[in-house]
Design a protein around this motif. Sequence first.
Motif, PDB file in Angstrom:
ATOM      1  N   SER A 125       0.836  -1.209   0.000  1.00 45.97           N
ATOM      2  CA  SER A 125       0.000   0.000   0.000  1.00 45.97           C
ATOM      3  C   SER A 125       0.868   1.254   0.000  1.00 45.97           C
ATOM      4  CB  SER A 125      -0.950  -0.006   1.202  1.00 45.97           C
ATOM      5  OG  SER A 125      -0.232  -0.011   2.423  1.00 45.97           O
ATOM      6  N   LEU A 130      -0.427   5.097  -0.999  1.00 45.85           N
ATOM      7  CA  LEU A 130      -1.618   5.199  -0.167  1.00 45.85           C
ATOM      8  C   LEU A 130      -1.241   5.502   1.279  1.00 45.85           C
ATOM      9  CD1 LEU A 130      -3.595   2.093  -1.491  1.00 45.85           C
ATOM     10  CD2 LEU A 130      -3.996   4.496  -2.078  1.00 45.85           C
ATOM     11  N   ARG A 149      -2.127   3.783  -9.788  1.00 49.62           N
ATOM     12  CA  ARG A 149      -3.456   3.701  -9.189  1.00 49.62           C
ATOM     13  C   ARG A 149      -4.563   4.097 -10.159  1.00 49.62           C
ATOM     14  NH1 ARG A 149      -1.243   6.880  -5.174  1.00 49.62           N
ATOM     15  NH2 ARG A 149      -2.851   8.447  -5.561  1.00 49.62           N
ATOM     16  N   ILE A 169      -5.400  -4.520   2.607  1.00 44.49           N
ATOM     17  CA  ILE A 169      -5.565  -3.223   1.960  1.00 44.49           C
ATOM     18  C   ILE A 169      -5.641  -3.446   0.449  1.00 44.49           C
ATOM     19  CG2 ILE A 169      -4.663  -0.894   1.717  1.00 44.49           C
ATOM     20  CD1 ILE A 169      -5.342  -1.847   4.623  1.00 44.49           C
ATOM     21  N   VAL A 171      -6.581  -1.409  -3.502  1.00 48.29           N
ATOM     22  CA  VAL A 171      -6.720  -0.153  -4.239  1.00 48.29           C
ATOM     23  C   VAL A 171      -8.058  -0.203  -4.957  1.00 48.29           C
ATOM     24  CG1 VAL A 171      -5.700   1.371  -5.969  1.00 48.29           C
ATOM     25  CG2 VAL A 171      -4.221  -0.110  -4.602  1.00 48.29           C
ATOM     26  N   SER A 177      -8.099   3.876  -1.348  1.00 49.09           N
ATOM     27  CA  SER A 177      -7.760   2.697  -0.555  1.00 49.09           C
ATOM     28  C   SER A 177      -8.998   2.139   0.137  1.00 49.09           C
ATOM     29  CB  SER A 177      -6.704   3.041   0.501  1.00 49.09           C
ATOM     30  OG  SER A 177      -7.203   4.002   1.424  1.00 49.09           O
TER      31      SER A 177
END
Length: 208
Positions: A125, A130, A149, A169, A171, A177
């Motif tokens: 992440s 993020l 992303r 986590i 995307v 997130s």
Amino acid sequence: MSGRSPRWIRSTQSISKLDVGSIVKINENGNPVEYYIACHNYESRLNGDGLALLVRKLCGDDVAFSTGANSYIGGTLDDYLNSTFFSRFDSSVRGKIALTEFYYTPGNGVGTMTTLQRRVFQLSSTEYGLSVGNVNAEGTALPIADTLRSVQHAQWTRTPYLYNNSYVISVTASGGSKYNTSATELYGSRPAFCLPERTAFDDDMLIA
């Protein structure tokens, strides 16, 4: 004159001469697929200088993270990337892909960050840029994190949520997130791997 046809010599250039964000092509099952050069000298504190990180421009197959626990190592995603996906490359490419060390968190109740070595892996992440609470900072944000992303496809990170043994986590399709993604859900894989910086590409941006 000898009567021979002229021999055209194709030029090549190494990854080290290409800018971060440049696109190269790697054959998967014989078909060229686009990859970003996401970083030069990836995790040099762990691997030394000389490895360029490549990340697939688009997501690969949608797969589960695991069968339940948020443990990356040996999970469904980890196995897919290093077996099913890795086998798409021909032997000459497989031989160039480096065994790369990176930061990761074991998950399933073990929250102390350590390192892991893989040929193909999912980004963390943090590497996606993020900012998420209750996770470890596994590495640093990649220079093209915003671009990575922006594929409009929900995808995994390798990062477990520390306060739940089944959350990972992810995307979101909009580039944000999501902390409470169940490990059994089907999300996009995003294959990443390292090649030596000296690896040469031809005029068509394929490995020479």
